[in-house]
Each structure stands twice: as C-alpha cells, then as structure tokens.
Design an enzyme around this catalytic site. Structure first.
Site: not given
Ligand code: UFG
Length: 327
Positions: A75, A141, A187, A279-280, A282
């Site tokens: 995916a 997504y 991530h 980040r939009a 979040d």
């Molecule tokens: N973050 C930062 N700086 C960065 C990257 C991330 O502050 O450079 C923060 C984000 O704002 C978030 C946290 O770190 O609060 C985690 O971010 P990630 O991008 O690592 O993960 P996400 O929580 O956004 O996303 C994950 C999975 C997705 C899934 C989602 C569910 O990667 O596939 O959880 O909401 F959809």
C-alpha cells in the site's frame, strides 16, 4: 499454512514474513519493490515481483503457489502525500485491495489480514481509542483503509470471507535483520536517528503548543516485532465468514519530545531540535486501547518499551548505515 504476504519487502511486511516463517508457515512474498527492498525479503520466502493490482499476475501467483491465506501490506502509507495524490492512494490502497480480494475469492482463498491504521479514527473524541470509536478518517490514506475494511466486512457476510484488520498505531524499532528504510523518510524516529548520526542537521518538532503534557504530540509507538506477532496470531485465528478489526498499540503514549530524549539517551549523541509549525492533519494524541486484541488473540506487546524501540532502531542503523543494499 502457505501465506501470501503482499508488501513483504517493506518494513512491517518483511518482519512479518520472517516471523511467519519462524512460526512454521510457508511464505510467498509479492512486492513490486516500488518502496520495498529485495534484500529485505527473508531467506526461505518465495519471491514474486509485481503489483497486487495486476489481475493476471495475482491469479497466476494464487494458482502456482496454492496459498491458504493472504496478509496484505502492499500500500501507499503517507498521510500527507495521500492528500496531494488522492487518486493514487485510492487506486493503490482501496482499488488494488479489492482486486486482490477478487482474485483470492476466485482461487478459493478465504483468509485475509489487512494492514490498517489508526488513521481510520481521524481525531478521536477520547484516548485511549477503543475499536468501537467512530470511524471517520480525516485523510485520503485513512479513508482508503476504512473503505477496504468496509469491503472486508461485506465480503464476510456475502462471500464467506474470514478477515482481520490490524489498525496499527506508530510502528517503530527494528530486529537484528530488518529495519526502517523509507526513501524519502518522513517518520519521526528514523529522522531523529539521522540527526544523531550527523546526516541531518536538526529535527523539526511540528508544534510545541498542543494540548498535551509537554506541548508536543503524543503517539503510541509499537515495536515492529510486536506488530509482526499480531499478524501471526491474526492469520492463525481467522475463521471463514467472520472478521474483526483490532487496534495494535500498547495503550501508552510518548510525546515527540520524549522520543527525542530517548534517542539522545540511546545514542549518547547531540540531537538539535527546532520548533516548527504544526503539520497539517496531525492529531494531538493517538493512543490505542489494545484490550480487544489482548482478550481475543492473546496478544501483548513484549518489546514496545520506548527505550527498547529506540535502541533496536539505533542498533540496526549502526549495522546498516546506508539501509538495505540495492537490488
Ligand atoms: N514529527 C515531528 N517532526 C518530524 C516528523 C514527525 O515533529 O520531522 C511528529 C509528528 O508531528 C507526529 C509524530 O512526530 O506528531 C509522529 O509522526 P510520524 O510521521 O512518525 O507518524 P504519524 O503519527 O504521523 O503517522 C503514523 C503512521 C501512519 C498512520 C498514522 C496514524 O506512519 O501510517 O500514524 O495516524 F496513518
């Protein structure tokens, strides 16, 4: 059982393929390597190169390998990107999954595990989030996964499918042989480790004024090996004609700041940070209520302490500084 693992060259897929083999199953990996790595496919698994949406190829794979179940990872999985490329996300996730389900049905395969996501909940009314919380995704997504879950539910009642959807919270960490190697990386944990390595100047913290204890967003980080174990339990438990969605998380949250601090402790390195705009898309806090998977599949996280997650990810990066080798 012989199990088709789509996306088995990817991060969670490859660890799950390895874990299924270790549990005594036979594994066929189907992956088009658009984001996976050939070197991540575990030894002992058969490998088929191709797209799950390729009807002819998938029918041929079912025919040649006589699989009994499908664990479907393949995916596109970036929330932000899904808002910019909605057609691609609906096609790669929802449409491709339906094609795969159609081919599975034609081949008489009636056990199906779906990689789903906490993103199906959007911004929850309360945390920890139980599976009974309303499904109301706020990204393409999340919607593409919710649509697939809905199809699974209908196929159980109309076509006898047995299914399980695992709604992952934040997958993280590494095993000795398998780690996170996304290109580009978005991530949090691998990015922070890149800063610790000196490959990246600083980590941008997306907002420090959230309604959370330290002002940075809270997530439920779950070790990739614990996630893989959940898949093994799920595929073994499935019964035709029934299905369920399970949260896979620990029930405990860690903030972005806590992840950065854990990385500083594990690496002994300096990790400069900079506060950046939110980040939009979040949400402030996403933490699972994992009691259903505990009660029904007897799953419990064993390696998901933040310290162990971070140390395992760091050990993998030290052993594989450039990630997986090219195919
Ligand atoms: N973050 C930062 N700086 C960065 C990257 C991330 O502050 O450079 C923060 C984000 O704002 C978030 C946290 O770190 O609060 C985690 O971010 P990630 O991008 O690592 O993960 P996400 O929580 O956004 O996303 C994950 C999975 C997705 C899934 C989602 C569910 O990667 O596939 O959880 O909401 F959809």
């Amino acid at each position: 059982m012989r199990i088709l693992v789509t996306g088995g060259a990817g991060y969670i897929g490859s660890v799950t393929a390895r874990t299924l083999l270790d549990a005594g199953h036979e594994v066929v990996v189907l992956d088009d390597l658009r984001s996976g790595h050939r070197a991540a496919v575990p030894e002992g698994a058969a490998f088929e190169l191709g797209d799950v949406a390729d009807r002819r190829l998938v029918a041929d794979v079912f025919d040649r390998h006589r699989v009994g179940a499908v664990v479907h990872f393949a995916a596109s999985s970036l929330v932000g990107e899904s808002m910019e490329r909605p057609h691609a996300y609906f096609a790669n996730n929802a449409v491709a999954s339906l094609r795969l389900l159609e081919a599975a049905h034609a081949a008489g395969v009636d056990r199906f595990v779906l990689s789903s996501t906490a993103a199906v909940y959007g911004t929850p009314d309360r945390v920890p989030i139980p599976e009974s919380a309303e499904v109301r995704p706020e990204s393409v997504y999340g919607a593409s996964k919710a649509m697939t879950e809905q199809a699974l539910d209908w196929l159980a009642t109309t076509a006898g499918l047995g299914w399980c959807a695992l709604r992952y919270f934040n997958a993280a960490g590494a095993t000795e042989r398998h780690g996170e190697d996304h290109r580009p990386e978005t991530h949090l944990l691998p990015l922070v480790l890149e800063v610790a390595e000196g490959r990246r100047e600083k980590i941008r913290i997306f907002g420090d004024d959230w309604p959370t204890p330290d002002g940075t967003p809270v997530r439920d980080y779950v070790h990739v090996q614990d996630l893989a174990d959940a898949h093994v339990r799920a595929v073994e438990a499935i019964r035709p004609g029934t299905g369920a969605a399970y949260n896979v998380g620990t029930g405990r949250g860690a903030s972005v700041q806590e992840v950065v601090d854990a990385c500083r402790a594990a690496t002994g390195r300096n990790v400069p940070t900079e506060v950046a705009p939110r980040r939009a898309g979040d949400p402030a806090e996403l933490v699972a209520d994992p009691s259903r998977i505990g009660a029904e599949l007897d799953w419990t996280p064993r390696r998901s302490e933040l310290r162990e997650i971070v140390e395992s990810a760091w050990a993998w990066r030290r052993a594989h500084p450039d990630g997986y080798p090219p195919a």
